[in-house]
Design a protein around this motif. Structure first.
Motif, PDB file in Angstrom:
ATOM      1  N   THR A  33      -3.646  13.996 -23.659  1.00  0.00           N
ATOM      2  CA  THR A  33      -2.956  14.596 -22.342  1.00  0.00           C
ATOM      3  C   THR A  33      -3.702  15.289 -22.175  1.00  0.00           C
ATOM      4  O   THR A  33      -3.537  16.518 -23.054  1.00  0.00           O
ATOM      5  CB  THR A  33      -0.964  14.147 -22.042  1.00  0.00           C
ATOM      6  OG1 THR A  33      -0.613  13.264 -22.303  1.00  0.00           O
ATOM      7  CG2 THR A  33      -1.291  14.841 -20.819  1.00  0.00           C
ATOM      8  N   LEU A  34      -4.938  15.595 -22.060  1.00  0.00           N
ATOM      9  CA  LEU A  34      -5.245  16.603 -21.678  1.00  0.00           C
ATOM     10  C   LEU A  34      -5.836  16.519 -20.431  1.00  0.00           C
ATOM     11  O   LEU A  34      -5.779  16.203 -19.318  1.00  0.00           O
ATOM     12  CB  LEU A  34      -6.977  16.362 -22.048  1.00  0.00           C
ATOM     13  CG  LEU A  34      -7.265  15.435 -23.350  1.00  0.00           C
ATOM     14  CD1 LEU A  34      -8.628  15.612 -23.637  1.00  0.00           C
ATOM     15  CD2 LEU A  34      -6.513  16.919 -24.444  1.00  0.00           C
ATOM     16  N   PRO A  35      -6.184  18.588 -19.922  1.00  0.00           N
ATOM     17  CA  PRO A  35      -6.261  18.759 -17.855  1.00  0.00           C
ATOM     18  C   PRO A  35      -7.299  17.814 -17.228  1.00  0.00           C
ATOM     19  O   PRO A  35      -8.542  17.511 -18.271  1.00  0.00           O
ATOM     20  CB  PRO A  35      -6.400  19.889 -18.616  1.00  0.00           C
ATOM     21  CG  PRO A  35      -6.181  20.430 -19.543  1.00  0.00           C
ATOM     22  CD  PRO A  35      -5.905  19.224 -20.259  1.00  0.00           C
ATOM     23  N   GLY A  36      -6.559  17.983 -16.184  1.00  0.00           N
ATOM     24  CA  GLY A  36      -8.361  17.457 -15.231  1.00  0.00           C
ATOM     25  C   GLY A  36      -8.579  17.763 -14.669  1.00  0.00           C
ATOM     26  O   GLY A  36      -8.999  19.538 -15.197  1.00  0.00           O
ATOM     27  N   PRO A  37      -9.797  17.987 -14.064  1.00  0.00           N
ATOM     28  CA  PRO A  37      -9.750  16.721 -13.034  1.00  0.00           C
ATOM     29  C   PRO A  37     -10.608  15.218 -14.600  1.00  0.00           C
ATOM     30  O   PRO A  37     -11.427  16.196 -14.654  1.00  0.00           O
ATOM     31  CB  PRO A  37     -10.985  17.047 -11.988  1.00  0.00           C
ATOM     32  CG  PRO A  37     -11.095  18.070 -13.041  1.00  0.00           C
ATOM     33  CD  PRO A  37     -11.028  19.472 -13.047  1.00  0.00           C
ATOM     34  N   LEU A  38     -10.195  14.479 -13.985  1.00  0.00           N
ATOM     35  CA  LEU A  38     -11.074  13.093 -14.484  1.00  0.00           C
ATOM     36  C   LEU A  38     -12.582  12.999 -14.435  1.00  0.00           C
ATOM     37  O   LEU A  38     -12.403  13.002 -13.298  1.00  0.00           O
ATOM     38  CB  LEU A  38     -10.517  11.985 -14.481  1.00  0.00           C
ATOM     39  CG  LEU A  38      -8.766  11.923 -15.161  1.00  0.00           C
ATOM     40  CD1 LEU A  38      -8.079  10.578 -14.353  1.00  0.00           C
ATOM     41  CD2 LEU A  38      -8.614  12.166 -16.567  1.00  0.00           C
ATOM     42  N   PRO A  39     -13.181  13.330 -14.961  1.00  0.00           N
ATOM     43  CA  PRO A  39     -15.141  12.345 -14.644  1.00  0.00           C
ATOM     44  C   PRO A  39     -15.241  11.058 -14.036  1.00  0.00           C
ATOM     45  O   PRO A  39     -13.935  10.307 -14.337  1.00  0.00           O
ATOM     46  CB  PRO A  39     -15.381  12.312 -16.006  1.00  0.00           C
ATOM     47  CG  PRO A  39     -14.762  12.956 -16.726  1.00  0.00           C
ATOM     48  CD  PRO A  39     -13.343  12.662 -16.769  1.00  0.00           C
ATOM     49  N   ALA A  40     -15.952  10.624 -13.011  1.00  0.00           N
ATOM     50  CA  ALA A  40     -15.613   9.717 -12.468  1.00  0.00           C
ATOM     51  C   ALA A  40     -15.736   8.211 -13.576  1.00  0.00           C
ATOM     52  O   ALA A  40     -14.895   7.523 -13.471  1.00  0.00           O
ATOM     53  CB  ALA A  40     -17.107   9.302 -11.834  1.00  0.00           C
ATOM     54  N   ASP A  41     -15.544   8.434 -14.859  1.00  0.00           N
ATOM     55  CA  ASP A  41     -15.887   6.544 -15.543  1.00  0.00           C
ATOM     56  C   ASP A  41     -14.401   6.650 -15.768  1.00  0.00           C
ATOM     57  O   ASP A  41     -14.027   5.651 -15.809  1.00  0.00           O
ATOM     58  CB  ASP A  41     -17.063   7.552 -16.930  1.00  0.00           C
ATOM     59  CG  ASP A  41     -17.263   8.240 -17.496  1.00  0.00           C
ATOM     60  OD1 ASP A  41     -15.934   8.836 -16.941  1.00  0.00           O
ATOM     61  OD2 ASP A  41     -17.520   8.727 -18.616  1.00  0.00           O
ATOM     62  N   GLU A  42     -13.950   8.055 -15.869  1.00  0.00           N
ATOM     63  CA  GLU A  42     -12.749   7.594 -16.034  1.00  0.00           C
ATOM     64  C   GLU A  42     -11.592   7.571 -15.513  1.00  0.00           C
ATOM     65  O   GLU A  42     -11.231   6.589 -15.541  1.00  0.00           O
ATOM     66  CB  GLU A  42     -11.730   9.401 -16.944  1.00  0.00           C
ATOM     67  CG  GLU A  42     -12.908   9.435 -18.831  1.00  0.00           C
ATOM     68  CD  GLU A  42     -11.949  10.818 -19.044  1.00  0.00           C
ATOM     69  OE1 GLU A  42     -10.838  10.864 -19.079  1.00  0.00           O
ATOM     70  OE2 GLU A  42     -12.662  11.747 -20.199  1.00  0.00           O
ATOM     71  N   MET A  43     -11.948   7.718 -13.935  1.00  0.00           N
ATOM     72  CA  MET A  43     -11.375   7.668 -12.962  1.00  0.00           C
ATOM     73  C   MET A  43     -11.257   5.827 -13.378  1.00  0.00           C
ATOM     74  O   MET A  43     -10.086   5.475 -12.878  1.00  0.00           O
ATOM     75  CB  MET A  43     -11.759   8.427 -11.788  1.00  0.00           C
ATOM     76  CG  MET A  43     -11.102   9.415 -11.915  1.00  0.00           C
ATOM     77  SD  MET A  43      -9.624   9.707 -11.204  1.00  0.00           S
ATOM     78  CE  MET A  43      -9.578   8.593 -10.086  1.00  0.00           C
TER      79      MET A  43
END
Length: 203
Positions: free
Chosen positions: A142-152
């Protein structure tokens, strides 16, 4: 629940011991196995909504690579370690706890395994005490966001429809841990350690 030898509950847990040590005035419960074996110490860090006992099936196979130590983090739901203060059950305080805990046990150069929120705790611990950590093994951290587009994109597509979903969405993600079995996990970690040239693993 504590046992001098968890083998009384199941033969596959034989040799796993409940132990207790005082850390900064708090009695800390932890599981251990493989004391005195060759290889680095493997420190396992559980999620916040769990306890050390969630790793019982992993401890014995992993102890083939070296001693294994699994503390109950302070204030977590199913652990046996007390809550020293109301904010103890958070990532940053638990990272500081791991530093004090490993100091009390004299652990250095450990392979630190973190699962879910335990992955974030392990990462923060490595950042604050790099001399205590030789390797990190993070599983679904569980790592801090924001998430990169590929992870979204990863979170929007059901995994059940994509047998090779991780490799297609994360082509550069590297190795995947075969978490379906404790032995598969242990064999993968053993290969990584052997490939590093620092540790020799012979299953």
């Amino acid at each position: 629940m504590r046992h001098a030898d968890w083998g009384v509950r199941s033969p596959r847990w034989d040799g796993i011991r409940s132990e207790e040590i005082e850390v900064c005035g708090t009695a800390v419960h932890y599981l251990s196995a493989g004391s005195g074996r060759d290889g680095p110490t493997h420190l396992l860090v559980h999620p916040m909504a769990a306890g050390a006992s969630m790793f019982l099936d992993l401890i014995d196979p992993l102890s083939a690579l070296g001693p294994v130590v699994v503390p109950d983090l302070p204030g977590t739901l199913f652990g046996r370690t007390g809550l020293p203060h109301p904010r103890a059950a958070r990532a940053e305080p638990n990272a500081r706890f791991l530093r004090a805990f490993t100091d009390r046990l004299g652990i250095e150069g450990a392979v630190v395994h973190g699962w879910s929120m335990g992955g974030l705790v392990a990462l923060l611990f490595a950042d604050t005490a790099p001399d205590r950590v030789a390797r990190l093994v993070l599983t679904c951290p569980t790592l801090p966001g924001p998430l990169p587009a590929d992870e979204m994109l990863f979170w929007r597509f059901p995994a059940a429809r994509r047998p090779d979903w991780e490799r297609r969405i994360f082509p550069g993600a590297g190795h995947l841990l075969p978490l379906e079995t404790p032995r598969g996990y242990t064999e993968t970690v053993g290969r990584w350690l052997a490939a590093s040239g620092r540790f020799d693993h012979r299953p």
